[in-house]
Design an enzyme around this catalytic site. Structure first.
Site, PDB file in Angstrom:
ATOM      1  N   TYR A 115       5.923  13.630   4.487  1.00 46.57           N
ATOM      2  CA  TYR A 115       4.767  13.446   3.596  1.00 46.57           C
ATOM      3  C   TYR A 115       5.122  12.496   2.454  1.00 46.57           C
ATOM      4  O   TYR A 115       4.349  11.568   2.141  1.00 46.57           O
ATOM      5  CB  TYR A 115       4.349  14.813   3.057  1.00 46.57           C
ATOM      6  CG  TYR A 115       3.202  14.808   2.082  1.00 46.57           C
ATOM      7  CD1 TYR A 115       1.883  14.790   2.524  1.00 46.57           C
ATOM      8  CD2 TYR A 115       3.431  14.856   0.707  1.00 46.57           C
ATOM      9  CE1 TYR A 115       0.823  14.812   1.628  1.00 46.57           C
ATOM     10  CE2 TYR A 115       2.378  14.878  -0.195  1.00 46.57           C
ATOM     11  CZ  TYR A 115       1.082  14.855   0.271  1.00 46.57           C
ATOM     12  OH  TYR A 115       0.027  14.881  -0.625  1.00 46.57           O
ATOM     13  N   LYS A 169       3.568   8.832   1.513  1.00 45.16           N
ATOM     14  CA  LYS A 169       3.029   8.520   0.192  1.00 45.16           C
ATOM     15  C   LYS A 169       3.680   7.261  -0.382  1.00 45.16           C
ATOM     16  O   LYS A 169       3.031   6.496  -1.107  1.00 45.16           O
ATOM     17  CB  LYS A 169       3.194   9.717  -0.752  1.00 45.16           C
ATOM     18  CG  LYS A 169       2.356  10.934  -0.320  1.00 45.16           C
ATOM     19  CD  LYS A 169       0.886  10.605  -0.342  1.00 45.16           C
ATOM     20  CE  LYS A 169      -0.012  11.668   0.215  1.00 45.16           C
ATOM     21  NZ  LYS A 169      -1.431  11.337   0.121  1.00 45.16           N
ATOM     22  N   ILE A 203      -8.795  18.503  -5.018  1.00 44.40           N
ATOM     23  CA  ILE A 203      -9.009  17.308  -5.836  1.00 44.40           C
ATOM     24  C   ILE A 203     -10.222  16.531  -5.354  1.00 44.40           C
ATOM     25  O   ILE A 203     -11.017  16.027  -6.157  1.00 44.40           O
ATOM     26  CB  ILE A 203      -7.744  16.423  -5.808  1.00 44.40           C
ATOM     27  CG1 ILE A 203      -6.579  17.143  -6.497  1.00 44.40           C
ATOM     28  CG2 ILE A 203      -7.998  15.069  -6.468  1.00 44.40           C
ATOM     29  CD1 ILE A 203      -5.224  16.507  -6.254  1.00 44.40           C
ATOM     30  N   THR A 231      -3.982  23.592  -5.200  1.00 42.35           N
ATOM     31  CA  THR A 231      -5.018  23.333  -4.201  1.00 42.35           C
ATOM     32  C   THR A 231      -4.751  24.169  -2.955  1.00 42.35           C
ATOM     33  O   THR A 231      -3.618  24.619  -2.737  1.00 42.35           O
ATOM     34  CB  THR A 231      -5.032  21.845  -3.774  1.00 42.35           C
ATOM     35  OG1 THR A 231      -3.799  21.549  -3.085  1.00 42.35           O
ATOM     36  CG2 THR A 231      -5.181  20.925  -4.978  1.00 42.35           C
ATOM     37  N   SER A 249     -12.669  20.258  -0.631  1.00 41.66           N
ATOM     38  CA  SER A 249     -11.883  21.222  -1.411  1.00 41.66           C
ATOM     39  C   SER A 249     -10.944  20.480  -2.352  1.00 41.66           C
ATOM     40  O   SER A 249     -10.786  19.258  -2.272  1.00 41.66           O
ATOM     41  CB  SER A 249     -11.063  22.148  -0.494  1.00 41.66           C
ATOM     42  OG  SER A 249     -10.035  21.423   0.159  1.00 41.66           O
ATOM     43  N   SER A 252       1.388  10.468  -4.277  1.00 40.97           N
ATOM     44  CA  SER A 252       2.104  11.622  -4.806  1.00 40.97           C
ATOM     45  C   SER A 252       3.380  11.162  -5.496  1.00 40.97           C
ATOM     46  O   SER A 252       4.013  10.197  -5.056  1.00 40.97           O
ATOM     47  CB  SER A 252       2.478  12.584  -3.670  1.00 40.97           C
ATOM     48  OG  SER A 252       3.403  13.554  -4.115  1.00 40.97           O
TER      49      SER A 252
END
Length: 317
Positions: free
Chosen positions: A201, A205, A52, A234, A50, A175
């Site tokens: 998160y 990253k 990217i 997304t 799904s 990110s």
């Protein structure tokens, strides 16, 4: 996260990370950079069912590449594989079901893969943002297990097979959120402070960017890069950041726009003309720190991260 970092980053995001930011940057793209065909080259895309990852896999398939999709959910992965074949007309799409939060399963997958397949390009795309602290069966915090340790193990396990091929590359989808985080090696599993999934998160990253820079120095025959796809519409963003999504959904990039720089890094000769280890946004290397944000880490801190990950990884081998 400091108020300064937050404010500067969000202003930058509204200007650069949105759909209009992409359209502005695209005016400087070399028009035929992606007009390439890659038959005979093999690409592994994690999280390829799904968003990217799927957009990336589809475009590679259209250009004749052999695509290995690494996904967690069998049913959704089968559906994505069928769609990619239908849309590209390319039958060389292979499916591997692996939970990237499970170190033992990653090691097993990589060892099996090396026996059966060649690999030119690894795309570390799969990500995880769990908003409540959740532990895996191995007692690992789930975001860290997937985004950092999982990426580390998969990459180091596949480096030997990559090094055998012509023009090998590793692209890690990081990110821009990492810009608000300084590398923190003292709480990798988020045990010591109040848990904030978005910030965990972002820290993961940041760790991915540090890993990319380290690998570029350690493995000069492979071209390593990390990148920011922008703010992309997304399923993962809709699910993990509903407030952010509802406020900005009309300004978010499409999955195809988010995948553009991944494809550029994976396919084009222009990408490897850039220094290995850089962080990219809209086909250009960009700084890994905001001005005056005090997010730089020492070489000793970065080496400590690598030591911790190496020890953890081999514990599960």
């Amino acid at each position: 996260m400091s108020l300064y970092r937050s404010a500067v980053w969000f202003a930058k995001g509204l200007r650069e990370y949105t759909k209009s930011g992409y359209e502005s940057a695209a005016k400087d793209f070399v028009p035929d950079d992606l007009e390439v065909q890659v038959p005979g080259r093999a690409f592994l895309v994690t999280g390829g069912n799904s968003g990217i990852g799927k957009a990336t896999a589809t475009e590679i398939a259209k250009r004749g590449g052999t695509v290995h999709l690494v996904c967690r959910d069998q049913e959704r992965a089968e559906g994505a594989k069928a769609e990619i074949i239908r849309e590209s007309g390319n039958q060389n799409i292979f499916l591997h079901i692996v939970d990237l939060s499970d170190p033992k399963k990653i090691w097993k997958f990589a060892e099996d893969f090396k026996q059966e397949h060649k690999l030119n390009v690894l795309v570390n795309n799969a990500g995880c943002m769990v908003n409540k602290r959740e532990l895996t069966e191995d007692r690992l915090e789930k975001n860290f297990a997937t985004n950092t340790l999982g990426v580390y193990i998969l990459t180091i396990a596949l480096i030997p097979v990559l090094e055998k091929e012509h023009d090998p590359r590793v692209i890690t989808v990081s990110s821009g959120g990492m810009l608000v985080q300084k590398l923190n090696i003292n709480d990798l599993q988020s045990e010591r402070t109040a848990f904030d999934g978005t910030m965990v998160y972002a820290q993961n990253k940041r760790q991915q960017v540090v890993l990319t820079e380290h690998w570029a120095r350690a493995h000069p025959t492979i071209h390593f890069s990390s990148m920011h796809p922008g703010w992309v519409d997304t399923p993962g963003v809709q699910r993990s950041m509903p407030g952010f999504y509802s406020r900005l959904k009309d300004r978010l990039r499409s999955a195809a726009q988010g995948a553009d720089t991944v494809l550029w890094l994976a396919l084009t000769p222009a990408a490897t003309a850039q220094r290995s280890g850089c962080f990219f946004q809209d086909r250009k290397p960009v700084p890994t720190h905001l001005p005056l944000a005090r997010t730089s880490s020492s070489l000793a801190e970065e080496e400590k991260l690598m030591e911790i990950l190496e020890e953890l990884a081999h514990r599960f081998k």
